[in-house]
Write an enzyme that holds these catalytic residues in place. Sequence first.
Site, PDB file in Angstrom:
ATOM      1  N   ALA A  18     -18.261   6.288  42.074  1.00 51.69           N
ATOM      2  CA  ALA A  18     -17.474   5.306  41.626  1.00 51.69           C
ATOM      3  C   ALA A  18     -17.038   4.201  40.163  1.00 51.69           C
ATOM      4  O   ALA A  18     -16.841   3.337  40.287  1.00 51.69           O
ATOM      5  CB  ALA A  18     -15.799   4.221  42.470  1.00 51.69           C
ATOM      6  N   ARG A  20     -18.249   4.385  37.803  1.00 52.96           N
ATOM      7  CA  ARG A  20     -17.963   5.024  36.095  1.00 52.96           C
ATOM      8  C   ARG A  20     -17.458   6.260  36.145  1.00 52.96           C
ATOM      9  O   ARG A  20     -17.382   7.008  37.479  1.00 52.96           O
ATOM     10  CB  ARG A  20     -19.262   5.162  35.027  1.00 52.96           C
ATOM     11  N   VAL A  68     -25.089   8.984  48.170  1.00 49.74           N
ATOM     12  CA  VAL A  68     -24.127  10.359  49.138  1.00 49.74           C
ATOM     13  C   VAL A  68     -25.235  11.195  49.897  1.00 49.74           C
ATOM     14  O   VAL A  68     -24.549  11.774  51.136  1.00 49.74           O
ATOM     15  CB  VAL A  68     -23.098  11.129  48.464  1.00 49.74           C
ATOM     16  N   SER A 146     -15.695  21.603  39.814  1.00 51.77           N
ATOM     17  CA  SER A 146     -15.869  21.538  38.193  1.00 51.77           C
ATOM     18  C   SER A 146     -15.278  22.834  38.288  1.00 51.77           C
ATOM     19  O   SER A 146     -15.659  23.856  38.438  1.00 51.77           O
ATOM     20  CB  SER A 146     -17.577  21.397  37.771  1.00 51.77           C
ATOM     21  N   TYR A 161     -25.846  23.002  38.992  1.00 52.44           N
ATOM     22  CA  TYR A 161     -24.659  22.531  39.188  1.00 52.44           C
ATOM     23  C   TYR A 161     -23.888  22.966  39.649  1.00 52.44           C
ATOM     24  O   TYR A 161     -22.842  23.147  39.961  1.00 52.44           O
ATOM     25  CB  TYR A 161     -24.565  21.376  37.588  1.00 52.44           C
TER      26      TYR A 161
HETATM   27  P1  ADP Z   1     -18.316  12.656  35.774  1.00 51.06           P
HETATM   28  O1  ADP Z   1     -18.208  13.187  34.875  1.00 51.06           O
HETATM   29  O2  ADP Z   1     -17.925  12.936  37.049  1.00 51.06           O
HETATM   30  O3  ADP Z   1     -17.073  11.005  35.994  1.00 51.06           O
HETATM   31  P2  ADP Z   1     -20.497  10.627  35.990  1.00 51.06           P
HETATM   32  O4  ADP Z   1     -21.971  10.656  35.547  1.00 51.06           O
HETATM   33  O5  ADP Z   1     -19.755   9.895  34.753  1.00 51.06           O
HETATM   34  O6  ADP Z   1     -19.918  11.900  36.321  1.00 51.06           O
HETATM   35  O7  ADP Z   1     -20.020  10.357  37.140  1.00 51.06           O
HETATM   36  C1  ADP Z   1     -21.056  10.119  38.221  1.00 51.06           C
HETATM   37  C2  ADP Z   1     -21.523   9.029  39.214  1.00 51.06           C
HETATM   38  O8  ADP Z   1     -22.020   9.029  40.629  1.00 51.06           O
HETATM   39  C3  ADP Z   1     -21.892   7.526  38.387  1.00 51.06           C
HETATM   40  O9  ADP Z   1     -21.647   6.246  38.701  1.00 51.06           O
HETATM   41  C4  ADP Z   1     -22.817   8.154  39.274  1.00 51.06           C
HETATM   42  O10 ADP Z   1     -24.183   6.679  39.303  1.00 51.06           O
HETATM   43  C5  ADP Z   1     -22.649   8.471  40.500  1.00 51.06           C
HETATM   44  N1  ADP Z   1     -24.204   9.446  41.411  1.00 51.06           N
HETATM   45  C6  ADP Z   1     -24.591   9.926  41.162  1.00 51.06           C
HETATM   46  N2  ADP Z   1     -25.983  10.186  42.154  1.00 51.06           N
HETATM   47  C7  ADP Z   1     -24.773   9.821  43.160  1.00 51.06           C
HETATM   48  C8  ADP Z   1     -25.561   9.680  44.918  1.00 51.06           C
HETATM   49  N3  ADP Z   1     -26.545  10.094  45.441  1.00 51.06           N
HETATM   50  N4  ADP Z   1     -25.110   8.579  45.237  1.00 51.06           N
HETATM   51  C9  ADP Z   1     -23.895   7.919  45.108  1.00 51.06           C
HETATM   52  N5  ADP Z   1     -23.315   7.658  44.066  1.00 51.06           N
HETATM   53  C10 ADP Z   1     -23.938   8.798  43.340  1.00 51.06           C
END
Ligand code: ADP
Length: 254
Positions: A18, A20, A68, A146, A161
Amino acid sequence: MAMTVRRWEDQTALVTGAGRGIGRATALMLASKGVRVAVNDINPDTARDTVEEIRRRGGEAVPAVGDVSDEADVTRIHDGLAADYGGADIVVNNAGVILSQPLQDVSVEQWDRILAVNLKGEFLNIVHAAPRMVEKGYGRIVNVSSIAAKHGGGFLGNVAYGSSKAGVASLTRGAAREYAPHGITVNAVMPGLTHTPMTDAMSDETRARIISGMLVKRAAEPEEIARVIVFLASPESGFITGETIDVDGGATLD
Ligand code: ADP
């Protein structure tokens, strides 16, 4: 049959990733309805930023920083939510990582990481949230898949992905089946091209090619995806479960 109407104000949501993009938009939207939001991200700075923005707007938020895909982190987060708020009533599994390169060039480490964050992460958050939801006889789980799940990654070259996101759609159906007797619904959204930092990294040419295959000739704003997630997270959506809703501007008609 009489149904208990749950108020948004009485609920706690965990939104992963959350910091971004879609996750942030979802966290802000849930908070604007009065839900207490636990803001997860692997990036503590962006998680903090979302928490502060929610509070600035008068909402309630707590940080829930962690990876996660790491069971210890997920356990800590859900144990904390259980102790402080009786557990999450809503879980939005949004955290994700993308990789755009031909399958032939994907390393085993890259494959494992994509699957670990995008699929195992959702599994872990479901199984750690579910026991408290079962106790309450209520829960809403919304997973973010997706359209890459359907078109095999396509010209973006994100096959790993897409494979992880196809797994999310199946996980959604299986979890819906398993938890339905406990008043828990499990659904997913399948976003298409969305205006987020993840897709901003794309070349203009790639973006134009994707848009040419869509009926609605533009990228979605994160709020347009968040709105559907929030609907699936709402008390009123109790008759929908195991469903994956395309929110893709008509990119994939089937
Ligand atoms: P979307 O298009 O899904 O919004 P983004 O790349 O803008 O994609 O956002 C995905 C978010 O998930 C980012 O804020 C990123 O830091 C977070 N993220 C990526 N890997 C993990 C992880 N292993 N655990 C928690 N958050 C993660």
